[in-house]
Design an enzyme around this catalytic site. Structure first.
Site, PDB file in Angstrom:
ATOM      1  N   ASP A  36       0.845  -1.202   0.000  1.00 42.95           N
ATOM      2  CA  ASP A  36       0.000   0.000   0.000  1.00 42.95           C
ATOM      3  C   ASP A  36       0.876   1.246   0.000  1.00 42.95           C
ATOM      4  O   ASP A  36       1.707   1.419   0.882  1.00 42.95           O
ATOM      5  CB  ASP A  36      -0.903  -0.032   1.242  1.00 42.95           C
ATOM      6  CG  ASP A  36      -1.731   1.230   1.370  1.00 42.95           C
ATOM      7  OD1 ASP A  36      -1.998   1.879   0.331  1.00 42.95           O
ATOM      8  OD2 ASP A  36      -2.115   1.571   2.509  1.00 42.95           O
ATOM      9  N   ASN A  38      -0.405   4.553  -0.213  1.00 43.53           N
ATOM     10  CA  ASN A  38      -1.029   5.818   0.210  1.00 43.53           C
ATOM     11  C   ASN A  38      -1.754   5.737   1.549  1.00 43.53           C
ATOM     12  O   ASN A  38      -2.533   6.616   1.896  1.00 43.53           O
ATOM     13  CB  ASN A  38      -1.990   6.321  -0.877  1.00 43.53           C
ATOM     14  CG  ASN A  38      -3.139   5.340  -1.116  1.00 43.53           C
ATOM     15  OD1 ASN A  38      -3.145   4.246  -0.552  1.00 43.53           O
ATOM     16  ND2 ASN A  38      -4.093   5.735  -1.923  1.00 43.53           N
ATOM     17  N   ASP A  40      -4.206   3.929   2.673  1.00 42.93           N
ATOM     18  CA  ASP A  40      -5.631   3.611   2.837  1.00 42.93           C
ATOM     19  C   ASP A  40      -5.838   2.153   3.246  1.00 42.93           C
ATOM     20  O   ASP A  40      -6.967   1.679   3.368  1.00 42.93           O
ATOM     21  CB  ASP A  40      -6.431   3.954   1.569  1.00 42.93           C
ATOM     22  CG  ASP A  40      -6.072   3.067   0.392  1.00 42.93           C
ATOM     23  OD1 ASP A  40      -5.119   2.259   0.510  1.00 42.93           O
ATOM     24  OD2 ASP A  40      -6.730   3.175  -0.663  1.00 42.93           O
ATOM     25  N   ASP A  44      -1.790  -1.251  -3.874  1.00 47.99           N
ATOM     26  CA  ASP A  44      -2.108  -0.497  -5.088  1.00 47.99           C
ATOM     27  C   ASP A  44      -0.939  -0.559  -6.075  1.00 47.99           C
ATOM     28  O   ASP A  44       0.122  -1.124  -5.777  1.00 47.99           O
ATOM     29  CB  ASP A  44      -2.441   0.960  -4.726  1.00 47.99           C
ATOM     30  CG  ASP A  44      -1.431   1.552  -3.752  1.00 47.99           C
ATOM     31  OD1 ASP A  44      -0.221   1.423  -4.012  1.00 47.99           O
ATOM     32  OD2 ASP A  44      -1.859   2.118  -2.715  1.00 47.99           O
ATOM     33  N   ASP A 113      -4.863 -10.384 -15.532  1.00 51.34           N
ATOM     34  CA  ASP A 113      -5.963 -11.327 -15.362  1.00 51.34           C
ATOM     35  C   ASP A 113      -7.062 -10.945 -16.354  1.00 51.34           C
ATOM     36  O   ASP A 113      -7.331  -9.768 -16.568  1.00 51.34           O
ATOM     37  CB  ASP A 113      -6.510 -11.222 -13.930  1.00 51.34           C
ATOM     38  CG  ASP A 113      -6.786 -12.577 -13.313  1.00 51.34           C
ATOM     39  OD1 ASP A 113      -7.645 -13.301 -13.868  1.00 51.34           O
ATOM     40  OD2 ASP A 113      -6.166 -12.904 -12.291  1.00 51.34           O
ATOM     41  N   ASP A 221      -9.274 -16.320 -16.342  1.00 51.08           N
ATOM     42  CA  ASP A 221     -10.084 -16.844 -15.247  1.00 51.08           C
ATOM     43  C   ASP A 221     -11.147 -17.826 -15.756  1.00 51.08           C
ATOM     44  O   ASP A 221     -11.882 -17.515 -16.697  1.00 51.08           O
ATOM     45  CB  ASP A 221     -10.776 -15.642 -14.579  1.00 51.08           C
ATOM     46  CG  ASP A 221     -11.389 -15.967 -13.246  1.00 51.08           C
ATOM     47  OD1 ASP A 221     -10.634 -16.289 -12.321  1.00 51.08           O
ATOM     48  OD2 ASP A 221     -12.631 -15.891 -13.128  1.00 51.08           O
ATOM     49  N   GLU A 280      -7.027 -20.690 -16.667  1.00 51.39           N
ATOM     50  CA  GLU A 280      -7.389 -21.331 -15.393  1.00 51.39           C
ATOM     51  C   GLU A 280      -8.603 -22.217 -15.642  1.00 51.39           C
ATOM     52  O   GLU A 280      -9.627 -21.754 -16.140  1.00 51.39           O
ATOM     53  CB  GLU A 280      -7.722 -20.274 -14.341  1.00 51.39           C
ATOM     54  CG  GLU A 280      -7.908 -20.897 -12.964  1.00 51.39           C
ATOM     55  CD  GLU A 280      -9.030 -20.284 -12.142  1.00 51.39           C
ATOM     56  OE1 GLU A 280      -9.007 -20.432 -10.912  1.00 51.39           O
ATOM     57  OE2 GLU A 280      -9.964 -19.677 -12.718  1.00 51.39           O
ATOM     58  N   HIS A 352      -4.117 -17.175  -5.077  1.00 50.69           N
ATOM     59  CA  HIS A 352      -4.962 -16.400  -4.166  1.00 50.69           C
ATOM     60  C   HIS A 352      -6.205 -17.162  -3.714  1.00 50.69           C
ATOM     61  O   HIS A 352      -6.998 -16.627  -2.940  1.00 50.69           O
ATOM     62  CB  HIS A 352      -5.364 -15.093  -4.859  1.00 50.69           C
ATOM     63  CG  HIS A 352      -6.209 -15.345  -6.068  1.00 50.69           C
ATOM     64  ND1 HIS A 352      -5.695 -15.942  -7.210  1.00 50.69           N
ATOM     65  CD2 HIS A 352      -7.516 -15.137  -6.313  1.00 50.69           C
ATOM     66  CE1 HIS A 352      -6.668 -16.076  -8.100  1.00 50.69           C
ATOM     67  NE2 HIS A 352      -7.784 -15.593  -7.590  1.00 50.69           N
ATOM     68  N   ASP A 353      -6.417 -18.368  -4.214  1.00 49.14           N
ATOM     69  CA  ASP A 353      -7.587 -19.172  -3.837  1.00 49.14           C
ATOM     70  C   ASP A 353      -7.222 -20.364  -2.956  1.00 49.14           C
ATOM     71  O   ASP A 353      -8.086 -21.181  -2.636  1.00 49.14           O
ATOM     72  CB  ASP A 353      -8.279 -19.742  -5.085  1.00 49.14           C
ATOM     73  CG  ASP A 353      -8.889 -18.677  -5.984  1.00 49.14           C
ATOM     74  OD1 ASP A 353      -9.252 -17.599  -5.476  1.00 49.14           O
ATOM     75  OD2 ASP A 353      -9.007 -18.945  -7.195  1.00 49.14           O
TER      76      ASP A 353
END
Ligand code: ISL
Ligand code: CA
Length: 585
Positions: A36, A38, A40, A44, A113, A221, A280, A352-353
């Site tokens: 990150d 910034n 938040d 990013d 992706d 995907d 995928e 990520h899954d």
């Protein structure tokens, strides 16, 4: 937009430059959890740019970015409302251009992706489509009336009995027109109707736009779900599985999927060179994968299959069991063999899954470092293109989730909501299973250093950080030459420099051994032996010719080298890789 003419490392001794990805290693970034810039609390694009030096040091050739497009974030960006813009949470198109420049300047390619089985329900295409039955985009999605004789919107009136990946029916009733639309995933992810040529051409146009901008390929995907068996019909209802039927065979590897991939190739990839396109594909078989990845057929470069990710799954969505090593070897060995003549494998333990591999197949306590390295060697030295998921290269572990409120992911939340009122529901059992299997394990923020919030953000992270970050972080790993990070760096280097790693024939040894993973790779008189011990105990390696192997060159290992002895006994979670000239193995 000014992408400088970049020179990518050639790995020239390794041959076929059109298939440069055979000697490449890919690094997957899940942008919201990477870095990150910034404050938040959400990762990013500028954050990613700031970490390119780190990735260059690791030595990866490609980064794949999980979706950064404009999105309501119902499924963390896998629900896209504008394919040609960036979600403000991640940055701007200018940031993408800057990322491309900066990455290319370091010899790193960028793969995006591509999520085109479905869009977000906020995509203008869907907003139009749902507005009326005679809207020109009505047929861009799958609209169907209620089941004959049933009252629309009542339970059981759905057009088919399929259940969604994210629990409940795949059909959502829409009052505007009194019909249902199909969503294989969340109800905020309506499926695009690929039967409609306008849909396909709109997708191809968008893909061309991205490639013209300078990206280097796509990770597609659930791309084997785009063709459905027509007419849409009920799946078989298995006993004890409630009202839902098995729709999987009716929407996986459907009848037109190869036709669509070949059309995409002609419309988008033909005449461009050196891209990397990976599909995928849940449920893909070896025979299907051969068709998708045979270069002569002009479809894809490689696919992600899920067979080995099912090896420790059992009953119900989050159930799991201890790994039985021969099963894992049987699956991965079959894929090695199946794609040896034509086609190509992609190699992964994590994305990520999936839960973290060191917690899943390794020992994330006493032997975290050893087992993370061993798993890396076993994977990376197979034939195929290895993928590293952010944090894997420092041995990040599963998260100690302690309550249902800790889960952020839609898959986990929807499942819990769907089952918590059912008779006999056992919350403790589900919590224990979910904690081990949930996709959220992969999504805790990247651990950069030992400072507050692991150096991921100066604000409040969108998701809790694994409390082990003070010990497990990139800073510490880079500083320690014996770390998991430097082991990955060496493995990547081996792929870049040893032709046998890229092109060698694969042969599985000891398929029945419950602790030892052993295989050889051979090319032009060179043979490499790869060994891994998947246990907390010492384990002998009972292969032919073992003394000769013990005396040969040790290319890489995760323990201090021992004097050559007779036989080879691996220490807990040890890996050793030997190289020999001559016709061994
Ligand atoms: O994650 C899974 C099991 O935990 C899979 O069933 C997964 O949903 C499936 O592999 C498809 O994954 C891809 O498409 C989904 C998205 O949620 C995943 O993050 C993505 O990788 C829908 O776009
Ligand atoms: Ca941010």
């Amino acid at each position: 937009m000014s992408t400088p003419t970049s020179t990518f490392p050639a790995h020239a001794s390794l041959g076929d430059q059109d298939a440069w990805w055979k000697s490449a290693v890919v690094y997957q970034i899940y942008p919201r959890s990477f870095a990150d810039s910034n404050g938040d609390g959400i990762g990013d694009l500028p954050g990613i740019i700031g970490k390119l030096d780190y990735l260059e040091q690791l030595g990866v050739d490609v980064i794949w970015l999980s979706p950064i497009y404009k999105s309501p974030q119902d499924d963390n960006g896998y629900d896209i409302s504008d394919y040609q813009d960036i979600d403000p949470m991640f940055g701007t198109l200018d940031d993408v251009d800057r990322l491309l420049d900066e990455a290319h300047g370091r010899g790193i390619r960028v793969v995006m992706d591509l999520v085109v089985n479905h869009t977000s329900d906020e995509h203008p295409w869907f907003i139009e489509s749902r507005s009326s039955k005679d809207n020109p985009k009505r047929d861009w999605y799958w609209w169907r009336p209620a089941r004959e004789g049933m009252e629309p919107g009542t339970p059981g009136a759905e057009p088919t009995n399929w259940s969604s990946f994210f629990s409940g029916s795949t059909w959502e009733y829409d009052e505007t027109t009194g019909e249902y639309y199909l969503h294989l995933f969340s109800k905020r992810q309506p499926d695009l109707n690929w039967e409609n040529p306008e849909v396909r051409h709109a997708v191809y146009e968008m893909m061309n736009w991205w490639l013209d901008r300078g990206i280097d390929g796509f990770r597609m995907d659930v791309i084997n779900l785009i063709s459905k068996v027509l007419p849409l019909k009920d799946g078989i209802v298995h006993e004890g599985e409630g009202r839902f039927g098995d729709g999987f065979p009716l929407f996986t590897n459907g009848p037109r999927v190869h036709e669509f991939m070949q059309e995409m190739y002609r419309e988008v990839f033909e005449g461009r060179d050196k891209l990397l396109n990976v599909g995928e594909m849940p449920g893909v078989t070896i025979d299907e994968a051969k068709l998708f990845t045979d270069p002569a057929r002009k479809e894809l470069d490689m696919v992600f299959h899920f067979e080995h990710m099912g090896v420790d799954r059992e009953w119900g969505k989050f159930g799991h069991t201890k790994l039985h090593l021969p099963d894992l070897k049987a699956i991965l060995g079959r894929w090695q063999e199946g794609l040896e003549e034509s086609g190509w494998n992609s190699l992964y333990w994590n994305n990520h899954d999936q839960p973290r591999v060191v917690s899943r197949f390794g020992n994330d306590g006493e032997y975290r470092v050893e087992s993370a390295k061993m798993l890396a060697a076993i994977l990376h030295l197979q034939r195929g293109t290895p993928y590293i998921y952010q944090g894997e290269e420092i041995g990040m572990t599963n998260m100690p989730f302690a309550s249902f409120d800790d889960f952020q992911d839609i898959e986990a939340r929807n499942y819990y909501a769907a089952v918590k009122e059912t008779p006999g529901f056992d919350p403790d059992a589900l919590l224990a299973n979910m904690a081990k299997s949930t996709r959220d394990n992969a999504r805790t923020p990247m651990q950069w250093d030992a400072s507050e919030h692991a150096g991921f953000t100066e604000g409040t992270p969108w998701m809790a950080i694994n409390p082990n970050y003070r010990d497990i972080n990139a800073d510490a790993a880079v500083a320690d030459e014996h770390s998991v990070f430097h082991f990955y760096r060496k493995l990547i280097d081996l792929r870049h420099t040893l032709p046998v790693v890229v092109n060698g024939d694969f042969r599985m040894l000891l398929p029945e051994d419950e602790r030892i993973y052993a295989y050889t790779r051979s090319l032009d008189g060179t043979t490499m032996l790869v060994l891994g011990n998947f246990s907390d105990d010492e384990a002998p390696v009972e292969i032919d010719d073992v003394d000769a192997w013990a005396a040969s060159e040790l290319v890489i290992g995760n323990y201090p080298a021992q004097e050559p002895a007779s036989g080879i006994t691996l220490r807990p979670w040890e890996t050793r890789v030997y190289l020999r000239e001559g016709d061994a193995g």
